[in-house]
Motif scaffolding. Structure first.
Motif, PDB file in Angstrom:
ATOM      1  N   ARG A  25     -52.448 -40.189  27.153  1.00 59.39           N
ATOM      2  CA  ARG A  25     -52.640 -38.808  27.090  1.00 59.39           C
ATOM      3  C   ARG A  25     -50.981 -38.084  27.190  1.00 59.39           C
ATOM      4  O   ARG A  25     -51.015 -36.759  26.990  1.00 59.39           O
ATOM      5  CB  ARG A  25     -53.611 -38.070  28.078  1.00 59.39           C
ATOM      6  N   ASP A  70     -62.773 -26.881  33.506  1.00 59.94           N
ATOM      7  CA  ASP A  70     -63.684 -27.228  32.181  1.00 59.94           C
ATOM      8  C   ASP A  70     -64.312 -26.200  31.670  1.00 59.94           C
ATOM      9  O   ASP A  70     -65.141 -25.226  32.288  1.00 59.94           O
ATOM     10  CB  ASP A  70     -64.957 -28.389  32.587  1.00 59.94           C
ATOM     11  N   MET A  81     -71.438 -32.783  21.724  1.00 56.84           N
ATOM     12  CA  MET A  81     -71.803 -33.946  22.989  1.00 56.84           C
ATOM     13  C   MET A  81     -70.627 -35.081  22.505  1.00 56.84           C
ATOM     14  O   MET A  81     -70.234 -35.116  21.433  1.00 56.84           O
ATOM     15  CB  MET A  81     -73.262 -34.287  22.722  1.00 56.84           C
ATOM     16  N   THR A  82     -70.426 -35.915  23.426  1.00 51.70           N
ATOM     17  CA  THR A  82     -69.430 -36.982  23.475  1.00 51.70           C
ATOM     18  C   THR A  82     -70.339 -38.033  22.288  1.00 51.70           C
ATOM     19  O   THR A  82     -71.312 -37.682  22.048  1.00 51.70           O
ATOM     20  CB  THR A  82     -69.263 -37.595  24.803  1.00 51.70           C
ATOM     21  N   ASP A  83     -69.522 -38.987  22.166  1.00 51.97           N
ATOM     22  CA  ASP A  83     -69.997 -39.784  20.902  1.00 51.97           C
ATOM     23  C   ASP A  83     -71.266 -40.371  21.600  1.00 51.97           C
ATOM     24  O   ASP A  83     -72.306 -40.853  20.648  1.00 51.97           O
ATOM     25  CB  ASP A  83     -68.975 -40.946  20.519  1.00 51.97           C
ATOM     26  N   GLY A  84     -71.358 -40.741  22.784  1.00 52.63           N
ATOM     27  CA  GLY A  84     -72.668 -41.373  23.443  1.00 52.63           C
ATOM     28  C   GLY A  84     -73.782 -40.381  23.492  1.00 52.63           C
ATOM     29  O   GLY A  84     -74.971 -40.760  23.812  1.00 52.63           O
ATOM     30  N   GLU A  86     -74.136 -38.393  25.762  1.00 55.50           N
ATOM     31  CA  GLU A  86     -74.696 -37.874  27.260  1.00 55.50           C
ATOM     32  C   GLU A  86     -74.020 -37.042  28.004  1.00 55.50           C
ATOM     33  O   GLU A  86     -74.304 -36.567  28.864  1.00 55.50           O
ATOM     34  CB  GLU A  86     -74.226 -39.521  28.163  1.00 55.50           C
ATOM     35  N   GLN A  87     -72.567 -36.599  27.462  1.00 58.44           N
ATOM     36  CA  GLN A  87     -72.065 -35.650  28.274  1.00 58.44           C
ATOM     37  C   GLN A  87     -71.516 -34.269  26.995  1.00 58.44           C
ATOM     38  O   GLN A  87     -71.316 -34.822  25.861  1.00 58.44           O
ATOM     39  CB  GLN A  87     -70.748 -35.864  28.757  1.00 58.44           C
ATOM     40  N   GLN A  88     -71.559 -33.151  27.497  1.00 58.98           N
ATOM     41  CA  GLN A  88     -71.056 -32.166  26.494  1.00 58.98           C
ATOM     42  C   GLN A  88     -69.505 -32.250  26.628  1.00 58.98           C
ATOM     43  O   GLN A  88     -68.680 -32.465  27.560  1.00 58.98           O
ATOM     44  CB  GLN A  88     -71.315 -30.597  27.212  1.00 58.98           C
ATOM     45  N   ARG A  89     -68.870 -32.242  25.407  1.00 62.73           N
ATOM     46  CA  ARG A  89     -67.268 -32.254  25.406  1.00 62.73           C
ATOM     47  C   ARG A  89     -66.828 -30.994  25.921  1.00 62.73           C
ATOM     48  O   ARG A  89     -67.462 -29.801  25.772  1.00 62.73           O
ATOM     49  CB  ARG A  89     -66.762 -32.235  23.720  1.00 62.73           C
ATOM     50  N   TYR A  91     -63.015 -28.297  26.879  1.00 62.78           N
ATOM     51  CA  TYR A  91     -61.765 -28.024  26.751  1.00 62.78           C
ATOM     52  C   TYR A  91     -61.379 -27.989  28.370  1.00 62.78           C
ATOM     53  O   TYR A  91     -62.105 -27.126  29.132  1.00 62.78           O
ATOM     54  CB  TYR A  91     -61.406 -26.738  26.190  1.00 62.78           C
ATOM     55  N   LYS A 121     -59.767 -27.828  19.192  1.00 62.78           N
ATOM     56  CA  LYS A 121     -60.503 -27.345  20.494  1.00 62.78           C
ATOM     57  C   LYS A 121     -60.257 -25.890  20.512  1.00 62.78           C
ATOM     58  O   LYS A 121     -61.305 -25.119  20.812  1.00 62.78           O
ATOM     59  CB  LYS A 121     -60.219 -28.105  21.593  1.00 62.78           C
TER      60      LYS A 121
END
Length: 140
Positions: A25, A70, A81-84, A86-89, A91, A121
């Motif tokens: 990163r 966040d 959502m993330t690729d899976g 399960e979670q919100q993307r 910033y 974002k």
């Protein structure tokens, strides 16, 4: 006779000491910096801005100073959502505070270089009605 190393042994011998994987990163050589109050920042300029904002808070110009906040990203059809799935993307804002003179909440990001991911974002947040104040270090 010359000793031969496997590729794995060579990688292990030349890996940075005291660290697991390289932190991908990091942008353009930014180095993590620890401020006087023991907080680790992603760059020297971010650490400097944190110190400036703490002074502004002590002077009463701003209040409610927070870091690494966040903010959920929302698209036309709801949370992104993330690729899976399960979670919100999100910033992650460098700093969030209230400007007492203007009476508004400020979302601030300290940048030396705007990455493509940041630009995306920022555009999503703009569509949500959220504006980001981008501050740059002197000389950038």
């Amino acid at each position: 006779m010359t000793e031969r190393l496997t590729a794995e042994e060579y990688k292990d011998a030349h890996a940075p000491k005291g660290k697991g994987k390289e932190d991908r990163r990091r942008v353009r050589g930014a180095q993590r910096t620890i401020t006087a109050d023991g907080i680790t920042h992603d760059s020297k300029t971010e650490a400097q801005r944190w110190e400036e904002l703490k002074l502004l808070q002590r002077a009463g110009e701003i209040c409610g100073l927070r870091r690494q906040v966040d903010i959920g990203l929302i698209g036309r059809d709801g949370p992104i959502m993330t690729d899976g799935g399960e979670q919100q993307r999100v910033y992650k804002a460098d700093f969030v505070y209230v400007d007492n003179a203007l009476g508004i909440t400020v979302i601030e990001d300290r940048k030396g270089h705007e990455t493509d991911v940041f630009k995306i974002k920022k555009a999503i947040l703009a569509a949500q009605g959220v504006e980001i104040l981008i501050t740059k270090a002197k000389g950038h």
